[in-house]
Write a protein that holds these residues in place. Sequence first.
Motif, PDB file in Angstrom:
ATOM      1  N   MET A 205      14.228   2.623  24.797  1.00  0.00           N
ATOM      2  CA  MET A 205      13.995   3.660  23.787  1.00  0.00           C
ATOM      3  C   MET A 205      15.346   4.259  23.405  1.00  0.00           C
ATOM      4  SD  MET A 205      10.657   5.461  25.512  1.00  0.00           S
ATOM      5  CE  MET A 205       9.273   4.480  26.102  1.00  0.00           C
ATOM      6  N   MET A 206      16.176   3.452  22.745  1.00  0.00           N
ATOM      7  CA  MET A 206      17.550   3.856  22.485  1.00  0.00           C
ATOM      8  C   MET A 206      17.637   4.995  21.477  1.00  0.00           C
ATOM      9  SD  MET A 206      18.409   1.710  24.658  1.00  0.00           S
ATOM     10  CE  MET A 206      20.167   1.999  24.729  1.00  0.00           C
ATOM     11  N   TRP A 207      16.600   5.186  20.690  1.00  0.00           N
ATOM     12  CA  TRP A 207      16.584   6.275  19.713  1.00  0.00           C
ATOM     13  C   TRP A 207      16.338   7.625  20.373  1.00  0.00           C
ATOM     14  CZ3 TRP A 207      12.959   2.506  20.391  1.00  0.00           C
ATOM     15  CH2 TRP A 207      11.717   2.912  20.853  1.00  0.00           C
TER      16      TRP A 207
ATOM     17  N   THR B 206      13.067  15.281   7.694  1.00  0.00           N
ATOM     18  CA  THR B 206      12.522  13.929   7.791  1.00  0.00           C
ATOM     19  C   THR B 206      12.759  13.471   9.219  1.00  0.00           C
ATOM     20  OG1 THR B 206      13.116  13.481   5.482  1.00  0.00           O
ATOM     21  CG2 THR B 206      12.574  11.583   6.869  1.00  0.00           C
ATOM     22  N   PRO B 207      11.812  13.734  10.124  1.00  0.00           N
ATOM     23  CA  PRO B 207      12.029  13.388  11.533  1.00  0.00           C
ATOM     24  C   PRO B 207      11.967  11.890  11.769  1.00  0.00           C
ATOM     25  CG  PRO B 207       9.825  14.278  11.228  1.00  0.00           C
ATOM     26  CD  PRO B 207      10.519  14.423   9.912  1.00  0.00           C
ATOM     27  N   ASP B 208      12.693  11.453  12.773  1.00  0.00           N
ATOM     28  CA  ASP B 208      12.684  10.041  13.184  1.00  0.00           C
ATOM     29  C   ASP B 208      12.910   9.104  11.996  1.00  0.00           C
ATOM     30  OD1 ASP B 208      12.222  10.660  15.883  1.00  0.00           O
ATOM     31  OD2 ASP B 208      10.073  10.805  15.544  1.00  0.00           O
TER      32      ASP B 208
ATOM     33  N   GLY C 141      13.424  18.758  17.852  1.00  0.00           N
ATOM     34  CA  GLY C 141      12.604  19.938  17.668  1.00  0.00           C
ATOM     35  C   GLY C 141      12.462  20.244  16.193  1.00  0.00           C
ATOM     36  N   ASP C 142      11.736  21.313  15.875  1.00  0.00           N
ATOM     37  CA  ASP C 142      11.610  21.706  14.484  1.00  0.00           C
ATOM     38  C   ASP C 142      12.954  22.222  13.979  1.00  0.00           C
ATOM     39  OD1 ASP C 142      11.633  24.828  14.677  1.00  0.00           O
ATOM     40  OD2 ASP C 142      10.215  24.164  16.216  1.00  0.00           O
TER      41      ASP C 142
ATOM     42  N   TYR D   3      18.164  12.420  14.915  1.00  0.00           N
ATOM     43  CA  TYR D   3      16.715  12.528  15.029  1.00  0.00           C
ATOM     44  C   TYR D   3      16.017  12.961  13.745  1.00  0.00           C
ATOM     45  CZ  TYR D   3      17.170  11.952  20.043  1.00  0.00           C
ATOM     46  OH  TYR D   3      17.435  11.447  21.295  1.00  0.00           O
ATOM     47  N   GLN D   4      16.767  13.627  12.864  1.00  0.00           N
ATOM     48  CA  GLN D   4      16.123  14.047  11.634  1.00  0.00           C
ATOM     49  C   GLN D   4      17.146  14.302  10.532  1.00  0.00           C
ATOM     50  OE1 GLN D   4      14.027  17.795  11.942  1.00  0.00           O
ATOM     51  NE2 GLN D   4      15.552  18.649  13.325  1.00  0.00           N
TER      52      GLN D   4
END
Length: 638
Positions: free
Chosen positions: A213-215, A592-594, A516-517, A582-583
Amino acid sequence: MYTEPKALSLKTLPWLHASDEDYSRLYARVLRGVSYLALAFLIVLTVELVSRSDYTDIPDFFLSTARPGWTTVGVVMLVLLMLDALFGRWFLSMLVAAPVFIIPAFISGQKRLYLSDPLYPTDLAFGRQIMELMPAMVKDRPMAAALVGIGLIVGVLGIAWAARYAWRNFPRMTGKRRIVQVALAAPLLMSFVSLMDYSTFSYVRDRLQVIPMMWDQKENYRHNGFIMAFAFNLPMANVTAPAGYSADALGQIQPPVPAVTTTKQERPDVIMLMSESLWDATRLTNVKLSPDPMPFMRENLAGHVFSPEFGGMTPNVEFEALTGFSNAFLPYGSIPYQQYIRRKMPTLATFFRSQGYAARAIHPYQSWFWNRGEVYKEFGFEEFKSEENLPPMSKRGIFASDDALFREIMEEGDAMEKPFFFFSVTLQGHGPYEPHRYPKNTIRVDGNLPAAEVEALSTYVQGVKESDDSLKMLMDWASKRKRETIIVLWGDHLPPLGPVYTSSGYMPEQVATRKGDVDTMKREHETPLIVWSNKTGPKTDIGTISPAFIPYYLVKLAGFEHPYYTGFLGKVHEKYDIVDRYQLVSTANEPTPDWSRGGKLDPLIRDYRYLQHDMMFGKQYGLGKFFPGQLAVSGPAS
């Protein structure tokens, strides 16, 4: 000829004819196998105990069929068997394998505690940096340092004694047994190593529930455990080209600004300052600081920088600000200064030099630290003033003061005849924040904090107060200069204040979250940003931006238009304020997450990634188009 089969009877079963010696051998082999399995389990269990911050997940790591706990045990068992075959002694491998697995895991747990990230293989490249900072760490926690020192001495002596005892007393392995054991263990280990290429899918690895899970390295280490996750990160230095990267792809990207132009007759001088651990501590909840430790900075605040780091990893922020590139396109946990900067690259230094400027880097620490001595050469700086060739400077603790550093900048600026671009990284704000670093703390700290945390916070904010005073001195000097002088200053990351964050209620953990948000991420990653000119005063409307967008504002304020820094980078910034791993956060504050894991990638971000890869690792197809003047200043990449 047909033969009547013998009737099956208990007497024909071979184990009933086994001798006592046969039973003894079988028992010994089973016992050894169980012992190796138990020892491997104990190693993996200890590794997880010392590397994790949450122990409640450990039972699931071993008991769930969706987790690779027992796969890890099996790999460690093979390592033990292989080492013993090489040593020629049963169980001698424990004295080597246990420290090799457990010590890095312990360091990972400590790193996670202070910097939020686990240990990566690349961290081993800057052990010398840690040793250089050891005096400050010892001064901050002398009792803990003494206990660690005693523990290390006892541990080394204990291992040495145990090794001597084991060599003399542990049973020898026969030559035949050693050959058989190597023949069995080596192929299995090699086959497992071949499965660790996270860039390709492996059915066997997937069945074993070893899932890279390198991301998301936090989840990578949680799900796979320290040993597997660390192994996945070993090939981190190899960066593959993004899908679709080619000369044609680069040819289709057109710069919004076709050439370098300027609107000013006289070139302004430019001073770029990255302030170590600079942050607005008045944001802390349930804590009151009086007076305000940074009134001058607040008066001139342009906005904030969204730091991709927390509590450390300064060069990653520096990398973005000097290049206009993003860490979001590099492997998680990587450090470009240590791993990737091995050839000449376009930077602000090469741009300003192409416009007739002198480009100089100034940092009051040793040039090898974070590999800056070599990196600045590749970045196009003509000169690097470091502790080795700077005059002696007044210190705060073991770190050069901002006052002394800024006075040096002023003196060097006054001596320049042609326009200059100075880039400097301050040092005074570096942690840990030991008591009595300053003769007197003038900022009062009120709040329900333990005494030790009040002392650490008092030391930190006193440093911010002195940095604020030093910046005012520098800007007062610049205000009197005839030539326009631009000063850009920002904090590289939040300070490593540890329990101050949790005790005050500012953050749930001692370190910032990585996902996070938007509001939470800004709260835990924003640092002050100042963009100022002695002719036009401070900019005040920048908002919160990634460090990679600092060159856009700096080059614009200096009166230039540039194919990359104001053209392409400006186009990206029209749509996004933050480009994070992450975003993505738009200028309308919409996340825009992930983004990197989604289906279709925004073509603008895709082209941004292409250009960065092209300059750092590729053929530099876009060099002449996006960075005119680079070849004349530093030549092509080797």
